[in-house]
Design a protein around this motif. Structure first.
Motif, PDB file in Angstrom:
ATOM      1  N   VAL A   1     -18.487 -22.323  49.615  1.00 35.72           N
ATOM      2  CA  VAL A   1     -17.042 -22.458  49.457  1.00 35.72           C
ATOM      3  C   VAL A   1     -16.602 -22.410  47.995  1.00 35.72           C
ATOM      4  N   PRO A   2     -17.210 -23.190  47.069  1.00 37.05           N
ATOM      5  CA  PRO A   2     -16.754 -23.111  45.670  1.00 37.05           C
ATOM      6  C   PRO A   2     -16.914 -21.718  45.063  1.00 37.05           C
ATOM      7  N   ILE A   3     -17.992 -21.029  45.418  1.00 36.85           N
ATOM      8  CA  ILE A   3     -18.200 -19.679  44.900  1.00 36.85           C
ATOM      9  C   ILE A   3     -17.127 -18.742  45.441  1.00 36.85           C
TER      10      ILE A   3
ATOM     11  N   GLU B   1     -14.146 -19.525  46.505  1.00 39.25           N
ATOM     12  CA  GLU B   1     -12.832 -19.863  45.940  1.00 39.25           C
ATOM     13  C   GLU B   1     -12.669 -19.326  44.526  1.00 39.25           C
ATOM     14  N   THR B   2     -13.712 -19.453  43.697  1.00 38.74           N
ATOM     15  CA  THR B   2     -13.616 -18.956  42.322  1.00 38.74           C
ATOM     16  C   THR B   2     -13.548 -17.433  42.280  1.00 38.74           C
ATOM     17  N   LEU B   3     -14.271 -16.766  43.171  1.00 38.36           N
ATOM     18  CA  LEU B   3     -14.198 -15.305  43.218  1.00 38.36           C
ATOM     19  C   LEU B   3     -12.814 -14.844  43.672  1.00 38.36           C
ATOM     20  N   THR B   4     -12.209 -15.602  44.588  1.00 34.88           N
ATOM     21  CA  THR B   4     -10.842 -15.281  45.016  1.00 34.88           C
ATOM     22  C   THR B   4      -9.868 -15.430  43.855  1.00 34.88           C
ATOM     23  N   SER B   5     -10.076 -16.468  43.028  1.00 33.43           N
ATOM     24  CA  SER B   5      -9.224 -16.663  41.854  1.00 33.43           C
ATOM     25  C   SER B   5      -9.388 -15.531  40.856  1.00 33.43           C
ATOM     26  N   VAL B   6     -10.627 -15.057  40.692  1.00 34.97           N
ATOM     27  CA  VAL B   6     -10.881 -13.926  39.793  1.00 34.97           C
ATOM     28  C   VAL B   6     -10.132 -12.695  40.283  1.00 34.97           C
TER      29      VAL B   6
ATOM     30  N   ALA C   1     -17.130 -16.664  34.746  1.00 35.90           N
ATOM     31  CA  ALA C   1     -18.094 -17.647  34.237  1.00 35.90           C
ATOM     32  C   ALA C   1     -18.327 -18.780  35.231  1.00 35.90           C
ATOM     33  N   VAL C   2     -17.227 -19.298  35.792  1.00 42.89           N
ATOM     34  CA  VAL C   2     -17.365 -20.414  36.744  1.00 42.89           C
ATOM     35  C   VAL C   2     -18.102 -19.958  37.997  1.00 42.89           C
ATOM     36  N   ALA C   3     -17.734 -18.787  38.518  1.00 42.34           N
ATOM     37  CA  ALA C   3     -18.396 -18.261  39.713  1.00 42.34           C
ATOM     38  C   ALA C   3     -19.875 -18.027  39.443  1.00 42.34           C
ATOM     39  N   THR C   4     -20.194 -17.517  38.247  1.00 42.68           N
ATOM     40  CA  THR C   4     -21.595 -17.290  37.883  1.00 42.68           C
ATOM     41  C   THR C   4     -22.361 -18.597  37.808  1.00 42.68           C
ATOM     42  N   GLY C   5     -21.720 -19.617  37.247  1.00 41.52           N
ATOM     43  CA  GLY C   5     -22.371 -20.927  37.158  1.00 41.52           C
ATOM     44  C   GLY C   5     -22.689 -21.505  38.524  1.00 41.52           C
ATOM     45  N   TYR C   6     -21.730 -21.411  39.446  1.00 44.58           N
ATOM     46  CA  TYR C   6     -21.986 -21.881  40.815  1.00 44.58           C
ATOM     47  C   TYR C   6     -23.080 -21.043  41.481  1.00 44.58           C
ATOM     48  N   GLY C   7     -23.070 -19.735  41.188  1.00 43.25           N
ATOM     49  CA  GLY C   7     -24.088 -18.859  41.769  1.00 43.25           C
ATOM     50  C   GLY C   7     -25.486 -19.224  41.300  1.00 43.25           C
ATOM     51  N   VAL C   8     -25.607 -19.565  40.014  1.00 43.00           N
ATOM     52  CA  VAL C   8     -26.912 -19.975  39.466  1.00 43.00           C
ATOM     53  C   VAL C   8     -27.367 -21.273  40.121  1.00 43.00           C
TER      54      VAL C   8
END
Length: 292
Positions: free
Chosen positions: A52-54, A56-61, A69-76
């Motif tokens: 879900v957090p990933i 949501e951040t990708l939707t914001s992008v 950066a945030v989506a990448t951090g959650y992905g890692v």
């Protein structure tokens, strides 16, 4: 604290099944398959929550409201937790296999021991590894409890966060849903223990103390997660623990599928999978009805 304790302690409801005296082979196969169904539901539940957090951040992008950066951090975090949860159990089982092999050869005498010397085998005999003497079913039940405990820590975070924000009605409904959830998880933990036998074919029943220890491993993190979630909110922590749980539960599912394959009863496997998945989705529906 009370809400977290209630949600976690219900895992004890399913544990007495592990003390069945002599379940028929058909019942053992059905219990094993049902446990697989429960755990498969948990894998879906954990992955969907961790993603879900990933998402949501990708939707914001996509909407131009944030960077990658945030989506990448959650992905890692997602990939790291999954790898750690899965591979740590792989290496743990490999290490335990070496301990068991060493224990089986510890009684062999050395060819030419020196005067007054103590052989390596004697040293091993003096320091036996207790878990190496456990049955495969008992070790598997511990691994299941660990995976479910990681999952329940994340559930405790949700309860604590709801209570901290003043939404006690939501927190109470979450406790009811997660409590029912944990009752089915307790059954999944002890399913491998039903009908566990020793080398002579005698039934090996787990003690109540061992079952309580499994309950503490699987259900205790719900209480701890509630305390942590009440103090601060962190999606990153949730993602990490959810993916750790997903990796460990995936490994356990592969082990239970090996057990199911040896029974040569695909019909019982299908029935058990249907029963376990239905129980998982039914209890999750209660959580969804609470608005979570």
């Amino acid at each position: 604290m009370l809400l977290g304790f209630i949600a976690g302690v219900t895992i004890l409801l399913g544990l007495p099944i592990g003390r069945l005296r002599r379940p028929a082979p058909t019942l053992r196969a059905l219990l094993n398959a049902t446990a697989i169904g429960v755990l498969l539901f948990l894998v879906w539940d954990v992955f969907s929550a961790a993603w879900v957090p990933i998402d949501e951040t990708l939707t914001s992008v996509h909407a131009g409201k944030g960077g990658l950066a945030v989506a990448t951090g959650y992905g890692v975090l997602f990939a790291s937790g999954l790898a750690a949860g899965l591979l740590s159990l792989v290496y743990y089982e490999k290490w335990m296999g070496q301990k068991i092999s060493g224990g089986r050869t510890s009684g062999e005498a050395p060819a030419h021991p020196g005067p007054g010397a103590m052989s390596v085998a004697e040293l091993k005999a003096r320091r036996p590894n207790r878990m190496a003497g456990w049955s495969a079913a008992r070790r598997l039940s511990v691994l299941i409890a660990v995976g479910i405990g990681l999952h329940n820590f994340a559930e405790g975070l949700a309860i604590g966060q709801s209570a901290a924000s003043g939404e006690l009605a939501l927190a109470l409904l979450l406790v009811i849903g997660f409590g029912l959830h944990n009752a089915t998880e307790g059954f999944g933990i002890v399913a491998p223990l039903a009908g566990d036998t020793d080398a002579t074919g005698s039934t090996r029943r787990p003690s109540w103390g061992f079952l309580l220890a499994l309950g503490a491993i699987g259900g205790g993190p719900t209480f701890v997660g509630t305390l942590v979630g009440h103090q601060f909110t962190s999606q990153a922590v949730s993602v990490l623990f959810l993916t750790l749980a997903a990796g460990s539960i995936l490994y356990v599912v592969t082990q239970l599928l090996n057990v199911a394959a040896r029974t040569r009863r695909p019909d019982l496997l299908a029935y058990g999978l249907l029963l376990g998945l239905s129980a998982g989705f039914l209890t999750d529906a209660i959580v969804t009805a609470a608005g979570a």
